[in-house]
Write a protein that holds these residues in place. Sequence first.
Motif, PDB file in Angstrom:
ATOM      1  N   LEU A  28       0.894  -1.139  -0.112  1.00 50.08           N
ATOM      2  CA  LEU A  28       0.011   0.058  -0.171  1.00 50.08           C
ATOM      3  C   LEU A  28       0.769   1.322   0.068  1.00 50.08           C
ATOM      4  O   LEU A  28       0.463   2.217  -0.636  1.00 50.08           O
ATOM      5  N   SER A  32       0.614   4.091  -2.976  1.00 47.11           N
ATOM      6  CA  SER A  32       0.027   5.374  -2.683  1.00 47.11           C
ATOM      7  C   SER A  32       1.139   6.511  -2.813  1.00 47.11           C
ATOM      8  O   SER A  32       0.719   7.494  -3.435  1.00 47.11           O
ATOM      9  N   THR A  33       2.512   6.310  -2.440  1.00 44.48           N
ATOM     10  CA  THR A  33       3.303   7.221  -2.774  1.00 44.48           C
ATOM     11  C   THR A  33       3.681   7.338  -4.098  1.00 44.48           C
ATOM     12  O   THR A  33       4.221   8.439  -4.524  1.00 44.48           O
ATOM     13  N   THR A  35       1.639   7.007  -6.463  1.00 46.32           N
ATOM     14  CA  THR A  35       0.065   7.365  -7.031  1.00 46.32           C
ATOM     15  C   THR A  35      -0.066   8.908  -6.769  1.00 46.32           C
ATOM     16  O   THR A  35      -0.315   9.423  -8.036  1.00 46.32           O
ATOM     17  N   PHE A  36      -0.126   9.253  -5.604  1.00 44.57           N
ATOM     18  CA  PHE A  36      -0.282  10.333  -5.049  1.00 44.57           C
ATOM     19  C   PHE A  36       0.534  11.462  -5.121  1.00 44.57           C
ATOM     20  O   PHE A  36       0.206  12.617  -4.795  1.00 44.57           O
ATOM     21  N   THR A 236       8.198  11.744  -1.791  1.00 40.53           N
ATOM     22  CA  THR A 236       7.285  12.379  -0.817  1.00 40.53           C
ATOM     23  C   THR A 236       8.046  13.400   0.048  1.00 40.53           C
ATOM     24  O   THR A 236       7.532  14.630   0.112  1.00 40.53           O
TER      25      THR A 236
END
Length: 311
Positions: A28, A32-33, A35-36, A236
Amino acid sequence: MSAHRAKRPLLARSVRALAIPIMIFWALLAVSTNTFVPQVEKVAEELAGPMVPTYASSQAALLRIGEKFQESDSTSLTMVVLEADRPLNDGDHAFYADLMQRLKDDTAHVQYVMDLWGKSVTAAGAQSADGKAVYTLLRTAGDSGQIKANQSVNAVREIVAANPPPPGLKAYVAGAAPLASDTLSIANSSLNNVTIATIILIIAMLLIVYRSVSTVFMPLATVLIEMLVAKGVIATLGHLGYIELSSFAVNIVVALSLGAGTDYGIFLMGRYHEARQAGESREDAYYTAYKGVSPIIIGSGLTIAGAGFCL
């Protein structure tokens, strides 16, 4: 047996008991990192610092010169060179004068133009001995390696290419700033090719070692997830402003992730297989591998982290 189990490290027992949630967490995090948050290559391009630190003697001298002579507040130097297959003539001089004016008009990207050939007093010093070439020095906006400097180099190239030179004359954009821009551009464009080639070599190596597609899948999947997590977390942190990035740092991250992940996977699986061949159960072999390999992983990881911190 109960006493033997009690001596097993708590962390090892926790990892084994929570194996599925741990795998889900890392998967996950990787998704998540990546994708967003913008890709790490894009973040590094936007946040890249100077290729040579401004506190270096050469760069500090450039900034000092720019300040005292009111030329520029950057360290980017660009050369525009005109070369002909014959002696330069009045038509070439008219092209040069128009080019210099268009460069001076772009104050957003060009902070200073050393127009030597345009003045009779200094013209001879800018022209080659055979009279077939001439150059001019530009100080462009942004420090070499930064996105602003790369944009300035692209702007100069567009200005030079916008008006074709007379027949027999060629115009070139060279110098430290264009070299830095091209180096970063090539490094970014080749990163995916290097990553793909490295993964193919890793698959081939694992197949030679284990001779089983199903066995190869586990360390390979682990390495890929590890690489995605590393790139996503670093992107990020850079995007939020906690760390500085450069294209070279991204290349190092990918190389370290693929190399270290593959090595650690081979260490763990190799030690596990040795314990199984020695007659241990699956559970005992897991703890044997964990105990034997974890100090190696921690030690080498701290070594790499320390070396990276020194850089």
